[in-house]
Design an enzyme around this catalytic site. Structure first.
Site, PDB file in Angstrom:
ATOM      1  N   ASP A 279       0.865  -1.170   0.000  1.00 52.10           N
ATOM      2  CA  ASP A 279       0.000   0.000   0.000  1.00 52.10           C
ATOM      3  C   ASP A 279       0.910   1.231   0.000  1.00 52.10           C
ATOM      4  O   ASP A 279       2.132   1.129   0.147  1.00 52.10           O
ATOM      5  CB  ASP A 279      -0.981   0.006   1.166  1.00 52.10           C
ATOM      6  CG  ASP A 279      -2.200   0.866   0.838  1.00 52.10           C
ATOM      7  OD1 ASP A 279      -2.146   1.636  -0.149  1.00 52.10           O
ATOM      8  OD2 ASP A 279      -3.205   0.792   1.554  1.00 52.10           O
TER       9      ASP A 279
HETATM   10  C1  BGC Z   1      -4.911   3.317  -0.139  1.00 56.93           C
HETATM   11  C2  BGC Z   1      -5.090   2.293  -1.224  1.00 56.93           C
HETATM   12  C3  BGC Z   1      -4.928   2.957  -2.560  1.00 56.93           C
HETATM   13  C4  BGC Z   1      -3.560   3.600  -2.629  1.00 56.93           C
HETATM   14  C5  BGC Z   1      -3.270   4.268  -3.946  1.00 56.93           C
HETATM   15  C6  BGC Z   1      -3.633   4.118  -0.302  1.00 56.93           C
HETATM   16  O1  BGC Z   1      -3.599   5.188   0.572  1.00 56.93           O
HETATM   17  O2  BGC Z   1      -4.941   2.658   1.110  1.00 56.93           O
HETATM   18  O3  BGC Z   1      -6.328   1.676  -1.114  1.00 56.93           O
HETATM   19  O4  BGC Z   1      -5.115   2.042  -3.595  1.00 56.93           O
HETATM   20  O5  BGC Z   1      -3.476   4.570  -1.615  1.00 56.93           O
HETATM   21  O6  BGC Z   1      -4.035   5.374  -4.141  1.00 56.93           O
END
Ligand code: BGC
Length: 741
Positions: A279
């Site tokens: 993530d």
């Molecule tokens: C989120 C993810 C997301 C990623 C990219 C993160 O902060 O938890 O779900 O896909 O950012 O935007």
């Protein structure tokens, strides 16, 4: 099976196998040509210049890095022209390995569908898959290869803002929806109108302590296997190409550095062949968690634990080579991660044509395809849940002379998109989104006059607008009032300790009801909110969530009966935050409360009922459904047998409508305690007024299995209660059966 059919099957599997072999061979050949730095580059993902979806901590010279083959993927690069520009830079690199463009295409791309939690309320798997398909068609036409969806985290605590992004609290429903969404996004992966799915967040993120985002998760292995893992497995069974790990620590180990989760379960037991992306910044964030001392140790732990791609923390880019030189990371681990990523690039056809998905003509056509809006409108109508409808106020007559439409959300455009809508730079929201006001205008004829007053703001204490709102209401035949959260009050990093409807909005509803006019309340939100006063006093309530670009039209369709609401709550609605986390499929405890008022030495609150305000699976229709004639083919089965169940469902009201019939079980005695009720199947049935259908379900050992104390999946002999109903607390038919050895 006929001979020809068998032959075709054989031919296809041989073809499939040889194609697979070719990709494997090509991956190996390419890997041999790559320097260590280039390999590490493939594991490196940076955000582009569109709206960032996390805290940007790094600012390298992206252009130079891409040309040097040091970036494998980018997120937040939007549009054909834009993705093409970056891809052109990669084509100047030594090995010309195409970039993967990822994006949070969570509920639509340009055509925005209802937020995922709202879609889950439709319980309509085909419609949900179609929504994901449309999103894929649009996103892929814009050069996107990969969506960071579906989020399949089970969520039982609406204080957590990200409940809006998932399918709610139930593992069975969540698994079905996970499967449908992956199928929808991916179609036939490699086709130009498909995108890779990324199942997230692996795992446990939805159980953050106190509903506070990014918080720790502590759960038993049994809870993990029984409740939180199954939707991920379902998504994998649907062919999900990629997984994303999660921000939280699970039982003390951050998911990103968790070998047990990523290597033992996902890539081991489940044999997942795709790749895992971290993530946003989650590799680097392990330093904050405190299980590593610096980013270098974080990189070592993450790659060892099975995180293949580093989203935005630069931990791999700057540390892996040194870790290999020092003998701390085996290059085989890096090779494995690179191969997984390259494989997907080959599968997508990017080596044949790196610009395959970026096509201006297709982009112009698909992003403005009127059919997509029609499908989004249907999906939006299906997502609305009718919570109350006393004296059949709804549906409204199209002959009404004057309707007052009041509230802070009536004339909003962008709010209807909810959180996680893709922010396309060129969008003019006033034109793109059908506001609730415009939806009503589109619906009513010339003879109906619409009156408006804002009444109050979403937040704040000012009641200055009440007098005008009441005056407007007094002139009308019917009052519709639209209240709730702002679109961005639910979502990532949007946890709230107070989930009551904010501001003075409920007081506005009271003031409008005091006029004596019939009042219909629309509640807009990304989570279950608390609104006891309104729930107890308003005659009609529609829970409209956030419905996307066609919100206004869909709401009007439901208000006037052009669509008969059929949504059912995918999450339990609490009475107060003090009940959280709350979910329908809980255990009985040793001292279950015999009734709602009992408090003396029973498992209950002394100041609040145990029961929810609105239960899981609940939702009304403009018509009524009558259940009867339950028959079970057997009342005693062994593990090899199946029980066929049938019953009669009659539309006993005046309108055609859809009912979600829900099948629940209770395993009366288990070696580990079993929930008092558990969803095990459902169907959404359409019936014309007066029509009857016989509904069939079947029960086999899979539905009766659970994880025992040794975490073995299987059945135990004993008695089961069978419950069929219209919600988890509106059981219409009951029976029992026995499972014998
Ligand atoms: C989120 C993810 C997301 C990623 C990219 C993160 O902060 O938890 O779900 O896909 O950012 O935007």
């Amino acid at each position: 099976m006929k001979k020809t059919c068998l032959f075709t099957l054989l031919l296809f599997s041989v073809l499939g196998f040889s194609q697979q072999k070719t990709i494997d061979q090509r991956v190996e050949a390419l890997l041999k040509q790559m320097t260590l730095e280039e390999k590490i580059g493939q594991l490196n993902q940076y955000t582009g210049d569109n709206q960032a979806t996390g805290p940007i901590t790094i600012n390298p010279n992206k252009e130079a890095e891409i040309k040097g083959g040091l970036i494998g993927s980018m997120l937040n690069v939007i549009g054909t022209n834009h993705t093409r520009q970056y891809q052109e830079l990669t084509m100047q690199s030594r090995l010309k390995i195409p970039l993967l463009f990822g994006q949070d295409v969570i509920h639509g791309y340009k055509t925005t569908f209802p937020i995922p939690l709202a879609e889950a309320a439709s319980w309509d798997l085909d419609a949900i898959a179609l929504g994901a398909r449309i999103a894929a068609v649009e996103a892929s036409a814009s050069g996107i290869h990969w969506t960071f969806a579906p989020m399949v985290d089970i969520a039982r605590d609406p204080r957590w803002g990200r409940v809006m992004e998932g399918a709610g609290e139930d593992t069975y429903l969540g698994s079905k929806i996970a499967y449908a969404r992956v199928k929808g996004f991916q179609g036939n992966l490699g086709d130009v109108n498909s995108v890779m799915a990324c199942v997230k967040h692996f795992v446990g993120y939805g159980a953050a302590v106190g509903g506070r985002d990014y918080n720790s998760v502590d759960m038993s292995d049994r809870m993990l296997w029984e409740t939180y893992l199954p939707p991920f497995k379902a998504a994998l069974d649907a062919g999900a190409a990629t997984f994303m790990n999660s921000f939280n620590d699970l039982n003390g180990v951050p998911a990103t550095g968790n070998k047990f989760l990523q290597r033992d379960i996902l890539k081991g037991k489940w044999n997942f062949q795709g790749f895992v992306v971290s993530d946003w910044g989650s590799i680097g964030e392990m330093v904050n968690h405190g299980n590593v001392k610096d980013t270098k140790e974080a990189a070592q732990l993450a790659i060892t634990a099975g995180s293949d791609m580093d989203m935005e923390s630069n931990a791999y880019r700057y540390n892996l080579a040194q870790l290999v030189q020092e003998g701390k990371v085996d290059v085989a681990l890096i090779d494995d991660a690179v191969k997984r990523i390259l494989h997907k690039k080959f599968e997508l056809g990017l080596f044949e044509d790196p610009y395959k998905y970026a096509n201006l003509k297709r982009e112009a056509k698909e992003l403005n395809n009127p059919l997509h809006r029609k499908i989004a409108r249907d999906m939006a109508a299906k997502s609305i849940v009718l919570l109350k409808n006393e004296k059949q106020i709804l549906p409204l007559s199209k002959e009404l002379k004057k309707i007052a439409f009041i509230g802070p959300l009536v004339k909003e455009h962008k709010q209807n998109m909810g959180f996680w809508a893709v922010e396309l730079p060129e969008i003019d929201y006033e034109k793109h989104v059908v506001s609730q006001w415009e939806g009503l205008q589109n619906k009513v004829g010339k003879n109906t006059q619409l009156l408006y007053a804002k009444g109050c703001e979403i937040e704040g204490n000012s009641k200055e607008g009440f007098a005008e709102a009441v005056a407007v209401a007094n002139q009308a035949d019917v009052v519709i009032v639209s209240i709730g959260e702002r679109g961005n009050m639910s979502g990532e990093a949007k946890s709230r300790s107070n989930i009551h409807i904010p501001g003075v909005q409920e007081e506005l509803v009271q003031a409008l009801q005091a006029t004596g006019k019939p009042v219909v309340v629309l509640i807009n939100a990304g989570r279950p909110l608390i609104f006891n006063q309104t729930a107890d006093t308003a005659p009609a309530i529609l829970y409209t969530w956030w419905l996307g670009t066609e919100a206004g039209n869909a709401i009007a369709d439901v208000l006037f009966g052009d669509y008969n609401p059929s949504g059912k709550l995918p999450m339990t609605f609490p009475r107060e935050e003090g009940q959280l986390p709350i979910y329908y499929n809980h255990f009985n405890t040793g001292r279950p409360a015999p009734n709602e008022n009992a408090t003396n030495y029973v498992s209950a609150y002394t100041d609040l009922k145990n029961s929810p305000k609105f239960p899981f699976g609940y939702g009304l229709s403009y018509t009524t459904f009558d259940y009867g004639d339950l028959k079970l083919s057997k009342n005693r089965i062994d593990n090899s047998e199946t029980i066929d169940i049938s019953f009669r469902l009659t539309n006993s009201g005046k309108y055609a409508g859809d009912e979600v019939v829900q099948l629940y079980l209770r395993d009366k005695v288990g070696s580990v305690v079993r929930p008092i009720i558990e969803l095990k199947d459902f169907q959404k049935i359409h019936l014309d007024a007066g029509e009857t259908k016989m509904i069939q379900f079947s029960i086999d050992k899979e539905k009766l299995s659970f994880y025992n104390q040794q975490l073995e999946w299987g059945t135990e002999p004993g008695d089961f209660d069978l419950m069929i109903g219209s919600s988890s607390s509106d059981i219409r038919l009951r029976s029992t059966f026995e499972l014998i050895k």
